[in-house]
Enzyme design. Structure first.
Site, PDB file in Angstrom:
ATOM      1  N   HIS A 108       3.138  -1.058 -12.949  1.00 13.25           N
ATOM      2  CA  HIS A 108       1.788  -0.527 -12.776  1.00 13.25           C
ATOM      3  C   HIS A 108       1.804   0.951 -13.120  1.00 13.25           C
ATOM      4  O   HIS A 108       2.662   1.691 -12.669  1.00 13.25           O
ATOM      5  CB  HIS A 108       1.304  -0.705 -11.330  1.00 13.25           C
ATOM      6  CG  HIS A 108      -0.089  -0.196 -11.147  1.00 13.25           C
ATOM      7  ND1 HIS A 108      -1.202  -0.968 -11.429  1.00 13.25           N
ATOM      8  CD2 HIS A 108      -0.552   1.008 -10.773  1.00 13.25           C
ATOM      9  CE1 HIS A 108      -2.290  -0.251 -11.213  1.00 13.25           C
ATOM     10  NE2 HIS A 108      -1.925   0.959 -10.825  1.00 13.25           N
ATOM     11  N   ASP A 158     -10.607  -3.654  -1.559  1.00 11.26           N
ATOM     12  CA  ASP A 158     -10.302  -2.545  -2.465  1.00 11.26           C
ATOM     13  C   ASP A 158     -11.336  -2.445  -3.571  1.00 11.26           C
ATOM     14  O   ASP A 158     -11.724  -1.347  -3.968  1.00 11.26           O
ATOM     15  CB  ASP A 158      -8.905  -2.700  -3.069  1.00 11.26           C
ATOM     16  CG  ASP A 158      -8.665  -1.587  -4.080  1.00 11.26           C
ATOM     17  OD1 ASP A 158      -8.653  -0.426  -3.654  1.00 11.26           O
ATOM     18  OD2 ASP A 158      -8.551  -1.870  -5.285  1.00 11.26           O
ATOM     19  N   ARG A 192     -15.464   4.993  -3.777  1.00  9.81           N
ATOM     20  CA  ARG A 192     -14.708   6.250  -3.935  1.00  9.81           C
ATOM     21  C   ARG A 192     -15.061   6.917  -5.255  1.00  9.81           C
ATOM     22  O   ARG A 192     -15.137   8.134  -5.350  1.00  9.81           O
ATOM     23  CB  ARG A 192     -13.208   5.963  -3.875  1.00  9.81           C
ATOM     24  CG  ARG A 192     -12.720   5.621  -2.464  1.00  9.81           C
ATOM     25  CD  ARG A 192     -11.336   5.004  -2.504  1.00  9.81           C
ATOM     26  NE  ARG A 192     -10.378   5.841  -3.187  1.00  9.81           N
ATOM     27  CZ  ARG A 192      -9.340   5.398  -3.881  1.00  9.81           C
ATOM     28  NH1 ARG A 192      -9.094   4.104  -3.977  1.00  9.81           N
ATOM     29  NH2 ARG A 192      -8.514   6.228  -4.467  1.00  9.81           N
ATOM     30  N   SER A 216      -4.660   1.413  -2.323  1.00 10.25           N
ATOM     31  CA  SER A 216      -5.447   0.657  -3.292  1.00 10.25           C
ATOM     32  C   SER A 216      -4.524  -0.070  -4.284  1.00 10.25           C
ATOM     33  O   SER A 216      -4.641  -1.279  -4.502  1.00 10.25           O
ATOM     34  CB  SER A 216      -6.376   1.638  -4.030  1.00 10.25           C
ATOM     35  OG  SER A 216      -6.895   1.078  -5.197  1.00 10.25           O
ATOM     36  N   LYS A 267      -3.169  -4.467  -4.100  1.00 13.57           N
ATOM     37  CA  LYS A 267      -3.345  -5.435  -5.196  1.00 13.57           C
ATOM     38  C   LYS A 267      -1.998  -5.977  -5.657  1.00 13.57           C
ATOM     39  O   LYS A 267      -1.848  -7.166  -5.925  1.00 13.57           O
ATOM     40  CB  LYS A 267      -4.090  -4.778  -6.364  1.00 13.57           C
ATOM     41  CG  LYS A 267      -5.569  -4.561  -6.054  1.00 13.57           C
ATOM     42  CD  LYS A 267      -6.285  -3.782  -7.125  1.00 13.57           C
ATOM     43  CE  LYS A 267      -5.948  -2.326  -7.088  1.00 13.57           C
ATOM     44  NZ  LYS A 267      -6.861  -1.400  -7.701  1.00 13.57           N
TER      45      LYS A 267
HETATM   46  N1  URA Z   1      -5.872   2.789  -9.500  1.00 11.81           N
HETATM   47  C1  URA Z   1      -6.208   1.983  -8.482  1.00 11.81           C
HETATM   48  O1  URA Z   1      -6.111   0.772  -8.573  1.00 11.81           O
HETATM   49  N2  URA Z   1      -6.649   2.554  -7.353  1.00 11.81           N
HETATM   50  C2  URA Z   1      -6.759   3.884  -7.188  1.00 11.81           C
HETATM   51  O2  URA Z   1      -7.144   4.331  -6.138  1.00 11.81           O
HETATM   52  C3  URA Z   1      -6.414   4.714  -8.274  1.00 11.81           C
HETATM   53  C4  URA Z   1      -5.963   4.142  -9.419  1.00 11.81           C
END
Ligand code: URA
Length: 433
Positions: free
Chosen positions: A86, A165, A172, A187, A191
């Protein structure tokens, strides 16, 4: 049924810099997902967290509550071990495209559940949608089949993964509470943990084009995420990587696919290849596959990674050999005088590309597949007046003006600097395990 808490009390706790209890966190995340806590209340809480932070236990509990808000996937029935990557997002960050097939060509499964771009950073799905026929959405069963057969899949994360999220991230985004370490870490990791991968390599970007502008902040974000992953039983490491300038020589959807295919054909810019190889070797090490850097470069040079790429694209309806779309209009940016290009700012290039139509301002906006920027000169190189530095691409020529405004001050040509000044050093700055 009466609610356990009152949102106003939870907000006040964090506003007054106190710890949120486990029960408060479980309730507020669940109640927000159910629509009992209103957007304006969650916005106030997010701002209180932004200003006053959360400690390690609060972040872990917040992450767990977001995981609990949705389904958990499992790759346990696959015949291959899984390893995932990621990136926290940057300008010209197309690494997932060559990386997933490269790693899969060594026999492991790479499920890349990806997103779309928002703001100046691009999204992997937007890039791949430049390929004629390619489909981002897959049923879980089909995703598993492709992982078994091909080894790599890049597709849209289903709406069932961490729905709390999804709601909170959109909130946000419009309340200036994105760049907050506890909220970013929870966040991303909610995931990734819900997705069920066994191993995870985090590419935490540092610099003007990234969320984290300093290496200290990036290290803190990386440490927080590595600890969350490790505590949840996911083998997790992080690389801090340079995002002070764009990665590679292209920014924009189809342009980045073209550059990724160059890397898969054994060519491409050195920084893109180096980062792809560095991340691949971490992913494979976590999956207990021993490879050397030469093995990885060999798989790019001899076509093994390209074969996996083509199979992966075909499995999702795409034609890997079809010509990629191009924009209708181009505009060259040329050097105004002689000197050395000592600086090319990632944020300026990212915003300029976004203004050409490569990115979106709201999540429902369309993107132009051909729009973006080609960079012709790397920092550190000497140029003479009139040398093309960049080519801007768009279907809508009226967009050139605003794009050029964001490039103003975004690069420096120093008449007195020695050749090599400002050249990129190592793209990988630090490793945290
Ligand atoms: N990517 C995400 O999935 N969440 C965040 O808060 C920032 C970048």
């Amino acid at each position: 049924m009466a609610e356990k808490f009152d949102a106003v009390d939870v907000i006040r706790t964090k506003r007054d810099s106190q710890r949120l209890s486990d029960a408060q966190i479980d309730w507020v995340v669940d109640a927000y997902t159910r629509g009992v806590v209103a957007d304006e209340q969650m916005a106030a809480l997010a701002m209180a967290i932004f200003l006053n932070g959360m400690d390690r236990e609060e972040i872990a509990r917040w992450t767990a509550a977001m995981i609990e808000s949705g389904e958990r996937m499992s790759f346990a029935r696959l015949s291959r071990v899984t390893t995932d990557k990621h990136s926290t997002g940057g300008v010209g960050d197309k690494i997932t495209l060559p990386l997933a097939p490269l790693v899969a060509s060594f026999g492991v499964a790479v499920p890349q559940l990806s997103g779309r771009g928002l703001g100046h950073t691009g999204g992997t799905l937007d890039k791949l949608e430049a390929i004629p026929g390619w489909q981002a959405s897959l049923e879980n069963a089909r995703m598993m089949e492709i992982l078994d057969e091909v080894g790599a899949v890049i597709c849209a994360a289903g709406s069932g993964l961490a729905p709390a999220d999804k709601k909170l991230y959109a909130l946000r985004d419009i309340t200036s509470t994105v760049d907050c370490i506890p909220l970013i870490a929870s966040s991303i990791m909610s995931k990734k943990i819900a997705e069920g991968t066994g191993a995870l390599v985090l590419d935490v970007k540092v610099g003007s084009g990234a969320f984290m502008k300093t290496q200290d902040d990036a290290r803190e974000l990386a440490r927080t995420m590595v600890d969350l992953g490790t505590d949840a039983g996911v083998r997790t490491v992080a690389l801090l990587t340079d995002m002070s300038r764009p990665l590679g020589r292209t920014v924009g959807n189809a342009l980045e696919v073209r550059e990724s295919v160059e890397v898969l054909a054994g060519g491409g810019p050195a920084d893109v290849v180096d980062l792809t190889v560095a991340l691949a070797s971490e992913m494979l090490r976590l999956a207990d596959v021993e490879v050397t850097e030469d093995d990885l470069r060999g798989a790019l040079a001899d076509g093994r990674a390209m074969d996996t790429w083509k199979a992966m694209i075909r499995a999702q309806g795409g034609d890997p050999d079809a010509p990629l779309p191009t924009a209708a209009h181009t505009h060259d940016v040329v050097a105004e005088h002689d000197g050395v290009l000592t600086e090319l700012d990632a944020l300026a290039v990212g915003v300029a590309s976004w203004r050409l139509g490569a990115g979106r301002a709201r999540k429902e906006d369309p993107v132009q597949t051909g729009a973006g920027i080609e960079i012709h000169v790397e920092p550190g190189r000497r140029v003479t007046a009139g040398t093309p530095l960049m080519t801007l691409h768009t279907d809508i020529p009226e967009l050139f003006e605003r794009s050029l405004e964001s490039l103003d001050g975004g690069y420096t040509i120093d008449p007195d600097a020695a050749e090599g000044t400002g050249a990129r050093g190592d793209v990988v700055l630090e490793r945290l395990g």
